[in-house]
Scaffold this motif. Structure first.
Motif, PDB file in Angstrom:
ATOM      1  N   GLY A 222       0.821  -1.056  -0.251  1.00 35.87           N
ATOM      2  CA  GLY A 222      -0.625  -0.533  -0.250  1.00 35.87           C
ATOM      3  C   GLY A 222       1.150   1.411   0.125  1.00 35.87           C
ATOM      4  O   GLY A 222       2.094   1.258   0.001  1.00 35.87           O
ATOM      5  N   PRO A 223       0.175   2.276   0.370  1.00 37.66           N
ATOM      6  CA  PRO A 223       0.953   3.703   0.007  1.00 37.66           C
ATOM      7  C   PRO A 223       2.460   3.586   1.130  1.00 37.66           C
ATOM      8  O   PRO A 223       1.727   2.880   2.305  1.00 37.66           O
ATOM      9  CB  PRO A 223      -0.095   4.770   0.789  1.00 37.66           C
ATOM     10  N   GLU A 224       3.010   3.821   0.812  1.00 34.57           N
ATOM     11  CA  GLU A 224       4.640   4.539   1.999  1.00 34.57           C
ATOM     12  C   GLU A 224       4.213   4.482   3.245  1.00 34.57           C
ATOM     13  O   GLU A 224       4.258   4.451   4.101  1.00 34.57           O
ATOM     14  CB  GLU A 224       5.561   5.780   0.938  1.00 34.57           C
ATOM     15  N   GLU A 225       3.580   5.336   3.625  1.00 35.45           N
ATOM     16  CA  GLU A 225       3.327   6.284   4.450  1.00 35.45           C
ATOM     17  C   GLU A 225       1.837   5.332   5.687  1.00 35.45           C
ATOM     18  O   GLU A 225       2.588   4.743   6.717  1.00 35.45           O
ATOM     19  CB  GLU A 225       2.175   7.644   4.856  1.00 35.45           C
ATOM     20  N   VAL A 226       1.193   4.250   4.602  1.00 34.31           N
ATOM     21  CA  VAL A 226       0.759   2.417   5.977  1.00 34.31           C
ATOM     22  C   VAL A 226       2.031   1.980   5.778  1.00 34.31           C
ATOM     23  O   VAL A 226       2.402   1.196   6.926  1.00 34.31           O
ATOM     24  CB  VAL A 226      -0.377   2.486   4.914  1.00 34.31           C
ATOM     25  N   VAL A 227       2.387   1.412   4.765  1.00 36.19           N
ATOM     26  CA  VAL A 227       3.593   0.484   4.822  1.00 36.19           C
ATOM     27  C   VAL A 227       5.020   1.216   6.000  1.00 36.19           C
ATOM     28  O   VAL A 227       5.215   0.255   7.346  1.00 36.19           O
ATOM     29  CB  VAL A 227       4.351   0.070   3.462  1.00 36.19           C
ATOM     30  N   THR A 228       4.786   2.230   5.969  1.00 32.36           N
ATOM     31  CA  THR A 228       6.075   2.409   7.630  1.00 32.36           C
ATOM     32  C   THR A 228       5.517   2.958   8.444  1.00 32.36           C
ATOM     33  O   THR A 228       6.051   2.003   9.752  1.00 32.36           O
ATOM     34  CB  THR A 228       6.712   4.086   6.875  1.00 32.36           C
ATOM     35  N   ALA A 229       4.348   2.985   8.578  1.00 30.78           N
ATOM     36  CA  ALA A 229       3.192   2.825  10.104  1.00 30.78           C
ATOM     37  C   ALA A 229       3.887   0.996  10.421  1.00 30.78           C
ATOM     38  O   ALA A 229       3.811   1.187  11.591  1.00 30.78           O
ATOM     39  CB  ALA A 229       2.639   3.384  10.102  1.00 30.78           C
ATOM     40  N   ALA A 230       3.246   0.835   9.607  1.00 26.82           N
ATOM     41  CA  ALA A 230       2.890  -0.815   9.724  1.00 26.82           C
ATOM     42  C   ALA A 230       4.308  -0.944  10.383  1.00 26.82           C
ATOM     43  O   ALA A 230       4.488  -2.588  10.872  1.00 26.82           O
ATOM     44  CB  ALA A 230       2.139  -1.553   7.921  1.00 26.82           C
ATOM     45  N   TRP A 231       5.024  -0.910   9.579  1.00 27.07           N
ATOM     46  CA  TRP A 231       6.652  -2.022  10.159  1.00 27.07           C
ATOM     47  C   TRP A 231       6.677  -1.233  11.000  1.00 27.07           C
ATOM     48  O   TRP A 231       7.910  -1.739  11.935  1.00 27.07           O
ATOM     49  CB  TRP A 231       7.572  -1.095   8.826  1.00 27.07           C
ATOM     50  N   GLU A 232       6.480   0.153  11.634  1.00 29.56           N
ATOM     51  CA  GLU A 232       7.343   0.389  12.943  1.00 29.56           C
ATOM     52  C   GLU A 232       5.848  -0.650  13.556  1.00 29.56           C
ATOM     53  O   GLU A 232       7.020  -0.561  14.825  1.00 29.56           O
ATOM     54  CB  GLU A 232       7.084   1.632  12.677  1.00 29.56           C
ATOM     55  N   TRP A 233       5.181  -1.438  13.610  1.00 32.62           N
ATOM     56  CA  TRP A 233       4.651  -1.946  14.683  1.00 32.62           C
ATOM     57  C   TRP A 233       4.764  -2.710  14.164  1.00 32.62           C
ATOM     58  O   TRP A 233       5.250  -3.766  16.046  1.00 32.62           O
ATOM     59  CB  TRP A 233       2.990  -1.538  14.405  1.00 32.62           C
ATOM     60  N   LYS A 234       5.488  -3.692  13.820  1.00 33.10           N
ATOM     61  CA  LYS A 234       6.192  -4.499  13.391  1.00 33.10           C
ATOM     62  C   LYS A 234       7.233  -4.883  14.200  1.00 33.10           C
ATOM     63  O   LYS A 234       7.658  -5.719  14.856  1.00 33.10           O
ATOM     64  CB  LYS A 234       6.238  -5.437  11.697  1.00 33.10           C
ATOM     65  N   ASP A 235       8.092  -3.592  14.739  1.00 33.57           N
ATOM     66  CA  ASP A 235       8.741  -4.214  15.452  1.00 33.57           C
ATOM     67  C   ASP A 235       8.646  -4.490  16.553  1.00 33.57           C
ATOM     68  O   ASP A 235       9.915  -4.904  17.843  1.00 33.57           O
ATOM     69  CB  ASP A 235       9.771  -1.947  15.886  1.00 33.57           C
ATOM     70  N   TYR A 236       7.515  -4.037  17.138  1.00 33.83           N
ATOM     71  CA  TYR A 236       6.574  -5.013  18.207  1.00 33.83           C
ATOM     72  C   TYR A 236       6.212  -6.445  18.536  1.00 33.83           C
ATOM     73  O   TYR A 236       5.890  -6.972  19.471  1.00 33.83           O
ATOM     74  CB  TYR A 236       5.574  -3.530  19.497  1.00 33.83           C
TER      75      TYR A 236
END
Length: 358
Positions: A222-236
């Protein structure tokens, strides 16, 4: 965050272990590991933790997205979790099309407020006007499952286009769980939502269409802003995708045409068995894409759960419609090996005949 118990998973946890025949699963019979090179070398973290850039580029290309607009996850389930966390905050609103896999409405409801839009039986038709009526000023997410689980309905392109336009007009995202899309025949497939524009988010994985649920390998596009935010959640959550899953997943994706053609043929042949069963016992269903059908309950049973409990006594596990908030139906998975499906249907037939003759 307060999240409700996952009714389907609790039902399966109670009944599928030790069952003679499990028709409660929703995917294709798992492929044998010896069809792949299963040695990934050292079992360290995948670096970078959003997944191998070259493989991300390969998968992102099918959505007309850049590699940084795709995140590898631990199955489609984690992809859906991360997509919800990346797009919703407390106080936000989501519109969820149901019936569907429970996480697609329970996860948004754990974060914000949810309005459900119900598909219309018996054809499980989606009404874009109902979606429009459900949108509120604080709607940030619309959630769709296409092809649909449990019904097997493919929402046609014009319907998805209409819902995407509604999301765009509301400055919201349209999240589509497309994990069953690979099992649809090529001429039936709808364009992936993530390829439709800046408001589209798609999730998918190798569990259903490829028959590789044990890899726990999926993705979010999806859009980079969604994917980036999802990646930050994936850190947890899982930090990185599985090294083993990515290693075998790469091979499966390289052999996509071969494996998906094989699995679609398998599912098509098994679907014919279920269609014969449905006709023989006077039941009703929508001829499904994917590997699940949503069958009406025989009239001799007072509820879908009662029917399912009688089936458990006969050694067969299916999923009652109550686990999808749709009493009166049962979800039957027919992706298992053909002999298993035939055995399960024979046992189901005996249960129906015994009740009718009682």
């Amino acid at each position: 965050m307060d999240i409700e118990s996952f009714a389907l998973e609790r039902w399966l946890a109670e009944h599928e272990h030790g069952a003679a025949v499990n028709l409660g699963d929703s995917g294709v019979r798992p492929l044998e590991a010896d069809r792949f090179d299963t040695d990934p070398g050292r079992l360290g973290y995948v670096i970078p933790t959003n997944g191998d850039p070259d493989l991300r580029a390969t998968v992102a290309d099918r959505y007309d997205r850049a590699p940084d607009e795709l995140l590898f996850t631990c199955g489609t389930q984690e992809a859906n979790l991360l997509a919800v966390l990346a797009t919703l905050d407390r106080g936000d609103h989501a519109v969820c099309v149901t019936p569907t896999y429970q996480s697609l409405h329970s996860l948004p409801a754990a974060v914000g407020e949810v309005t459900r839009v119900e598909l219309a039986a018996p054809d499980w038709t989606l009404d874009p006007d109902a979606v429009a009526d459900a949108i509120e000023p604080n709607t940030e997410l619309i959630v769709l499952n296409n092809p649909n689980n449990p019904t097997g309905k493919i929402h046609p392109q014009e319907m998805v286009d209409a819902v995407y336009d509604l999301a765009a007009a509301a400055d919201a995202y349209l999240l589509a769980d497309e994990v069953y899309r690979p099992l649809a025949e090529p001429d039936e497939r709808v364009e992936p939502v993530a390829g439709m524009g800046p408001h589209g988010v798609s999730t998918c994985g190798l569990s259903k269409g490829w028959g590789l649920p044990g890899l726990r390998f999926g993705w979010l596009a999806g859009p980079e802003e969604v994917v980036t935010a999802a990646w930050e959640w994936k850190d947890y959550t899982t930090i990185s995708p599985s090294a083993f899953g990515q290693h075998v997943g790469r091979q499966a994706i390289e052999r996509e045409d071969e494996l998906l053609a094989e699995n679609r043929t398998h599912v098509r042949r098994n679907r014919e068995l279920v269609a014969e069963f449905v006709e023989e016992y006077g039941l009703d269903w929508l001829l499904p894409a994917g590997a699940t059908g949503f069958l009406t309950v025989p009239e001799a049973f007072e509820s879908s759960e009662a029917f399912c409990r009688a089936l458990v006594e006969e050694g067969v596990v299916v999923a009652p419609g109550e686990t999808f908030d749709r009493p009166g139906y049962v979800r039957v998975g027919f992706g298992a090996d053909r002999a298993t499906v035939a055995d399960g249907l024979e046992r189901m037939g005996r249960v129906i005949e015994d009740r009718r003759s009682a």
